[in-house]
Motif scaffolding. Structure first.
Motif, short mmCIF file in Angstrom:
data_model
loop_
_atom_site.label_atom_id
_atom_site.label_comp_id
_atom_site.label_asym_id
_atom_site.label_seq_id
_atom_site.Cartn_x
_atom_site.Cartn_y
_atom_site.Cartn_z
N MET A 25 0.80 -1.22 0.00
CA MET A 25 0.00 0.00 0.00
C MET A 25 0.84 1.27 0.00
O MET A 25 0.31 2.36 -0.22
N ALA A 26 2.13 1.15 0.24
CA ALA A 26 2.99 2.32 0.42
C ALA A 26 3.04 3.18 -0.84
O ALA A 26 2.82 2.71 -1.96
N GLU A 27 3.38 4.44 -0.64
CA GLU A 27 3.42 5.39 -1.76
C GLU A 27 4.38 4.92 -2.85
O GLU A 27 4.10 5.05 -4.04
N LYS A 69 -1.61 -2.63 -7.08
CA LYS A 69 -1.72 -1.83 -5.85
C LYS A 69 -3.16 -1.46 -5.54
O LYS A 69 -3.55 -1.30 -4.38
N GLN A 70 -4.00 -1.36 -6.58
CA GLN A 70 -5.39 -0.98 -6.37
C GLN A 70 -6.17 -2.02 -5.56
O GLN A 70 -7.22 -1.72 -4.98
#
Length: 494
Positions: A116-118, A125-126
């Motif tokens: 989930m990290a930036e 990731k979605q």
């Protein structure tokens, strides 16, 4: 009994002791068309990654079985709050990673927060976007709190992109994968094969196979030869549909034709001229004869599609008549868009036979309406680098084999076909907040129709799963609800 008979019986007994019964076969060589670019399912989109490691080397909280149903995996049970926003998972006991580290709830927190990290490199990731927080309640309990109710969470956690990894090995999983699964990596001979073997410390049911090899053979003729010669035991995604009848007639082999989640498309770079004009994209859709393509490239195996959705799903909308084969209509649209004489473009083709064979046919069909294509064959790593990550293409052919992946069209210019639509994004946003099944299906239908109206890509056919393997081998999947060669239930019966 005569002395002669006693001597004869003694000789037979001695022979039986000298020649022990043949041991059961516990190894398997599986043919694969594409070699994975690496072996970390949390850091790449290539289906070939999961085809090697899903359920074999890596595991998630849940897993998807051969029918597409969600099953417990590292999470043995879960409870869902009345408002649908809090999921509490109880983890399996006695789980260790292949490096000997015991798995705890902290590893789940690490894995999900990393995804989930930036700066996450997770290709999906979605999948984690609905998650607000992940907490380790105790070493055997994980609590996931969602931003809003999200009905697809348990299914999404069964994707290869959501497997649980061990922090000290996370950065080296591409070449030295360390999971919790029933098999561990022994060796990767790049350009040739990946070898795995049963992990002695596995927490769950032991697999019947002691070892397996994934052998990479991209050429269809070479795949036929390898199966006939016994160099491979099975090809779960066989690339030579023209040879199926030969194998059907041979009692040494079993042939299956199943379904996949693979929407095969002529992908279009929507931000690149002349493809930024919807009339051009619609012209391409009218100019391609799907039946001729399926017959010519797939030897009749494949189901026509009119949008990015699997025909076997209950929410499927049949849009194949939205753009019927119509060369005159295609020429008219091209003229309206300012290309009465057509134009030239490039078509980059990755190695699978559906792409290479299909590309030749599509180039011939588009030439009939004035679109002249330069065919550029590329290897899989080149395709990933140039097309998927670099947006360096006009047109390409590929099968998207991720399950229920219509949401990729909401990624805009962050995804390789560069489709931008506020209307489509609004549909997906609403879908993500909807839990009731029929309402979700209605929104999925709206999304399919919007993609067809915008002719984002030319939707060709649903990729069939052609399986060929030796008689006496059981447990391989006939269908592919996810990208997997799950070997956990595979065994030899003879």
């Amino acid at each position: 009994m005569t002395k002669l008979k006693r001597l004869a019986l003694a000789a037979v007994a001695a022979a039986a002791l000298a020649w022990p019964a043949m041991a059961a076969n516990t190894s398997l060589t599986m043919g694969m068309v594409l070699e994975p670019p690496h072996l970390d399912p949390t850091a790449g989109a290539a289906a070939a990654i999961d085809e090697v490691v899903y359920a074999n080397v890596f595991e998630g909280l849940t897993r998807i079985d051969s029918t597409g149903a969600v099953q417990p995996a590292l999470a043995r049970s879960w409870e869902i709050s009345e408002d649908g926003k809090v999921y509490t998972f109880k983890l399996a006991g006695g789980v260790t990673f292949h490096n000997g580290v015991p798995m705890t709830a902290d590893h789940v927190v690490f894995s999900f927060e990393r995804a989930m990290a930036e700066g996450s490199v997770n290709a999906q990731k979605q999948l984690f976007a609905p998650i607000e927080t992940v907490e380790a309640v105790d070493p055997a309990t994980v609590r996931i709190t969602l931003k809003n109710p999200f009905g697809a969470l348990l299914f999404n956690l069964g994707w290869g992109d959501a497997v649980i990894v061990e922090p000290s090995s996370a950065d080296t999983n591409k070449d030295q994968p360390v999971g919790t699964g029933p098999f561990k990596l022994d060796r990767w001979v790049k350009g040739d094969r990946v070898e795995i073997s049963a992990y002695d410390g596995y927490w769950g049911d032991k697999p019947a196979l002691a070892s397996a090899t994934f052998k990479f053979i991209s050429d269809p003729a070479a795949a036929v030869a390898a199966v006939l010669a016994g160099d491979v035991d099975a090809f779960a995604n066989f690339p030579a549909g023209e040879a199926l009848e030969q194998f059907r007639a041979d009692p040494r082999f079993e042939v299956t034709i199943g379904s996949t989640e693979g929407e095969t498309i002529l992908a279009i770079n929507n931000q690149q001229k002349p493809f930024d004009d919807v009339r051009v994209r619609r012209a391409l859709s009218h100019a391609i004869d799907r039946k001729a393509l399926i017959d010519g490239a797939m030897f009749g195996n494949g189901t026509p599609i009119g949008s990015h959705f699997a025909p076997h799903h209950p929410a499927y909308v049949d849009l194949t008549n939205r753009y019927p084969y119509d060369k005159d209509g295609a020429r008219k649209l091209l003229a309206e868009a300012g290309y009465p004489d057509g134009f030239s473009a490039t078509l980059k083709l990755p190695p699978p036979s559906y792409a290479r064979r299909g590309g030749e046919l599509i180039a011939a069909q588009l030439a009939e309406v004035g679109v002249k294509l330069e065919i550029i064959p590329v290897e899989w790593p080149q395709w990933l680098e140039q097309v998927f990550r670099g947006d360096d293409f006009d047109l390409t052919i590929v099968s998207h084999t991720e399950p229920m992946d219509i949401g990729i069209y909401a990624r805009g210019t962050d995804y390789y076909f560069n489709y931008v639509s506020d209307e489509f994004n609004a549909i997906i946003d609403k879908l993500n907040l909807t839990a009731e099944t029929e309402a979700r299906y209605a929104l999925m239908g709206d999304a399919q129709r919007k993609l067809a109206d915008d002719a984002v890509n030319v939707f060709l056919f649903q990729l069939p799963k052609l399986g060929v393997w030796k008689a006496g081998l059981e447990g391989l999947w006939e269908n592919s609800p996810v990208q997997a060669n799950d070997l956990t239930g595979v065994r030899w019966t003879q």
